[in-house]
Design a protein around this motif. Structure first.
Motif, PDB file in Angstrom:
ATOM      1  N   PRO A  42       1.011  -1.168  -0.317  1.00 28.83           N
ATOM      2  CA  PRO A  42      -0.032  -0.107   0.073  1.00 28.83           C
ATOM      3  C   PRO A  42       0.729   1.202   0.068  1.00 28.83           C
ATOM      4  O   PRO A  42       2.032   1.154   0.625  1.00 28.83           O
ATOM      5  N   GLY A  43       0.188   2.350  -0.812  1.00 26.32           N
ATOM      6  CA  GLY A  43       1.035   3.409  -0.571  1.00 26.32           C
ATOM      7  C   GLY A  43       0.236   4.895  -0.502  1.00 26.32           C
ATOM      8  O   GLY A  43      -1.177   4.785  -0.767  1.00 26.32           O
ATOM      9  N   GLU A  44       0.885   5.882  -0.646  1.00 24.08           N
ATOM     10  CA  GLU A  44      -0.167   7.098  -0.369  1.00 24.08           C
ATOM     11  C   GLU A  44       0.561   8.195  -1.382  1.00 24.08           C
ATOM     12  O   GLU A  44       1.804   8.346  -1.389  1.00 24.08           O
ATOM     13  N   VAL A  55       4.417   8.409  -4.936  1.00 24.74           N
ATOM     14  CA  VAL A  55       3.923   7.369  -3.937  1.00 24.74           C
ATOM     15  C   VAL A  55       4.834   7.145  -2.502  1.00 24.74           C
ATOM     16  O   VAL A  55       5.808   6.818  -2.894  1.00 24.74           O
ATOM     17  N   VAL A  57       5.874   4.795   0.109  1.00 26.90           N
ATOM     18  CA  VAL A  57       5.454   3.389   0.658  1.00 26.90           C
ATOM     19  C   VAL A  57       6.265   3.058   2.062  1.00 26.90           C
ATOM     20  O   VAL A  57       6.463   1.965   2.249  1.00 26.90           O
ATOM     21  N   ASP A  83      -4.460  10.150  -1.766  1.00 27.05           N
ATOM     22  CA  ASP A  83      -5.128   8.931  -2.219  1.00 27.05           C
ATOM     23  C   ASP A  83      -4.320   7.588  -1.846  1.00 27.05           C
ATOM     24  O   ASP A  83      -3.065   7.842  -1.709  1.00 27.05           O
ATOM     25  N   LYS A  84      -4.944   6.710  -1.197  1.00 29.10           N
ATOM     26  CA  LYS A  84      -4.165   5.381  -0.958  1.00 29.10           C
ATOM     27  C   LYS A  84      -4.330   4.474  -2.206  1.00 29.10           C
ATOM     28  O   LYS A  84      -5.459   4.204  -2.690  1.00 29.10           O
ATOM     29  N   ASP A  86      -2.512   0.955  -4.246  1.00 26.89           N
ATOM     30  CA  ASP A  86      -1.657  -0.246  -4.137  1.00 26.89           C
ATOM     31  C   ASP A  86      -0.610  -0.338  -5.365  1.00 26.89           C
ATOM     32  O   ASP A  86      -0.977   0.056  -6.427  1.00 26.89           O
ATOM     33  N   ARG A 103       2.096   1.025 -10.657  1.00 24.54           N
ATOM     34  CA  ARG A 103       0.910   0.795 -10.433  1.00 24.54           C
ATOM     35  C   ARG A 103       0.019  -0.032 -11.521  1.00 24.54           C
ATOM     36  O   ARG A 103      -0.885  -0.751 -11.113  1.00 24.54           O
TER      37      ARG A 103
END
Length: 577
Positions: A42-44, A55, A57, A83-84, A86, A103
């Protein structure tokens, strides 16, 4: 106040501990193993630039992902800061603190996970056929392209392969190769399962005489195959309509929904015979009452054959007009000389056979027979005028009435002239006067004569040339059997080779030529036989008999001969030459 050395060491020691703790708190997962290459984490989103999206992580640095991996179909960016998402860890460098993320690969791996789960549970997946390729189609399963073999598209071969492109269907996953990113799907498997389910349901309810609905799935020359919902039935061409049709395509098309009657059902072999015309009344019932003999009706030409034309009197009822019943006067080689398919015609009922479902029709009977009128209007002996429409070797055809011609045979042109071909005297378009010789309306023959307008000159020959008459004429023809001598215009006599000389004559052409004048004696005459027999030999004998005795004696004494001897000598001399 200045701090002591001990106090300074304590302060530095405390700062070092706080810095390590802070660094540990900042990179809590740097050595946790959660960021293994090839894994999804998961990342932001921390920044959205024009070319890249950053992003976080929880690595030493943020990963850069091309903004193209976050664009929608219409080209708009689909994420915002915070936004979160994957992401897939492509590669990381601990020493440099850099990381490469994707992504698209994350989404692809997640989709493969979903597809594998669907395959394990034997579920279906929706997909859209995007294009045709060799051996089948490419199907979009929502981000992964799968291969659909051509044999797995439908239960039967698809007539128009391009028509399936851009269509969405349910598919069954047959095989997955994650390493090669290969997926094979099938639509036919689902259709077979659906068909089998419907077939079992249909077999339990289907029965003869039942009215069912089905869809046209195949058309052949002999009939139509109809899908009844899991079971195919055959609608034969003869059971489609009470009327005559050449091909089932005249009535149905692929995909048509039909209402049909079950004519026969073989449960063991799963064979169904269907009928369409059986849903409407048979028009041939009480047909003889509807179409009595002698009555006139109108109809439409539906088909032409060498021997006649088929006329549709009503839906499902056709009759045949034989080619001989199409015209009173015209001799037709083919019905197309009078009518064409689609023409509306008037016909008369000549006969009806309900058992064989046949109706005999006539077209010429709609109007009176012109031969009846001709027989009344032109009795034998009538003198008429007409125009020459055609000339042949054997005679001339004269137009009498519309469609009726009279024949003047070459032998009826002249009493006396030998005519080899009528065009020696006439040409098409000439108007001639002739006498009606015979009118046979049964045989449809009308004969005329020109020479009959005058009296036969041969009737006067016996009176003008009795036997014994001495005649003079011109040699017109020489044959091996004698000479033809014209004694007057059109009257010829024959001097047979045996009547030329008392001596044997091998060929008359050795003694005579055409065009010379000779004398001969009439030895036979017949007006009925049109014969006039002549003799040169008998004329010479008679001349010998009439010669003076003194002349015979003197010539006999002097030369030992007479007139006959002189004639014979002359003939012999001619023979020697």
């Amino acid at each position: 106040m200045v701090a002591t050395t001990e106090e300074m060491e304590n302060i530095l020691s405390a700062d070092e501990v706080s810095f390590e703790d802070a660094l540990e708190n900042y990179l809590p997962s740097a050595n946790s193993g959660d960021l293994d290459e090839g894994s999804i984490v998961p990342g932001e989103v921390v920044k959205v630039g024009e070319e890249h999206v950053l992003v976080d992580v929880n690595f030493k640095s943020e990963g850069q992902i091309p903004v193209s991996e976050f664009l929608s179909a219409d080209g708009k960016v689909t994420v915002s800061v915070g936004d979160k998402v994957d992401v897939y860890v492509v590669r990381k460098n601990e020493s440099e603190g850099t990381i490469i993320l994707s992504r698209e690969k994350a989404k692809r791996m997640q989709l493969f996970d979903s597809i594998e789960e669907i395959q394990e549970k034997d579920n279906t997946i929706k997909g859209r056929i995007v294009r045709r390729i060799k051996g089948g189609y490419t199907v979009d399963l929502g981000g992964i392209e799968a291969f659909l073999p051509g044999s797995h598209v439908d239960l039967r071969p698809v007539p128009d392969m391009d028509a399936l492109v851009d269509q969405e269907y349910d598919f069954r996953i047959l095989k997955i190769n994650r390493r090669r990113s290969n997926v094979i799907v099938s639509r036919r498997v689902l259709l077979e399962e659906e068909r089998e389910s419907k077939r079992q349901e249909l077999l339990g309810t289907l029965d003869e005489g039942q009215v069912v609905k089905g869809k046209v799935k195949n058309i052949t020359e002999y009939g139509v195959f109809v899908d009844l919902g899991g079971l195919d039935g055959l609608l034969h061409i003869t059971d489609m309509s009470w009327r005559r049709i050449k091909h089932p395509k005249e009535m149905v098309s692929l995909g048509d929904e039909l209402e049909l009657k079950v004519l026969n059902f073989d449960k063991d072999n799963h064979k169904v015979s269907l009928g369409m015309k059986q849903l409407v009344p048979d028009p041939w019932e009480s047909i003889d009452a509807k179409y009595p003999e002698g009555k006139r009706f109108s109809g439409r030409i539906t088909n032409l054959v060498d021997y006649g034309a088929f006329v549709e009197l009503e839906e499902g009822v056709e009759g045949l007009v034989h080619i001989s019943e199409m015209s009173w006067t015209r001799k037709l080689r083919h019905p197309s000389q009078m009518v064409h398919t689609g023409d509306e015609v008037e016909v008369v009922i000549l006969g009806v056979d309900p058992d064989k479902k046949r109706i005999s029709l006539g077209m010429k009977q709609v109007s009176p027979n012109p031969w009846d009128l001709v027989a009344e209007k032109y009795p034998e002996g009538t003198i008429l005028e007409g125009t020459i429409k055609n000339i042949t070797e054997f005679g001339m055809f004269i137009g009498i009435e519309d469609g009726i011609d009279g024949l003047i045979h070459v032998s009826d042109i002249s009493w006396t002239k030998k005519i080899r071909h009528p065009n020696e005297l006439y040409k098409v378009g000439d108007t001639v006067q002739a006498k009606v010789l015979t009118v046979d309306k049964e045989a449809e023959k009308f004969t005329l004569g020109v020479k009959q307008l005058t009296e036969d000159p041969w009737l006067m020959v016996p009176d003008r040339y009795p036997i014994g008459t001495i005649v003079e004429g011109v040699v017109t023809n020489i044959t091996d059997f004698g000479l033809f001598v014209e004694v007057e215009e059109g009257i010829e006599g024959l001097v047979h080779v045996s009547e030329i000389s008392r001596k044997k004559v091998k060929s008359p052409s050795e003694l005579f030529k055409e065009g010379v004048s000779i004398q001969a004696k009439v030895i036979h005459v017949s007006a009925d036989e049109r014969r006039l027999g002549l003799s040169i030999k008998q004329l010479k004998v008679e001349e010998d008999r009439k010669a003076p005795k003194e002349f015979r004696a003197s010539t006999g004494e002097a030369a030992g001969t007479n007139l006959g001897d002189l004639l014979r000598a002359e003939i012999e001399d001619a023979e020697r030459k």
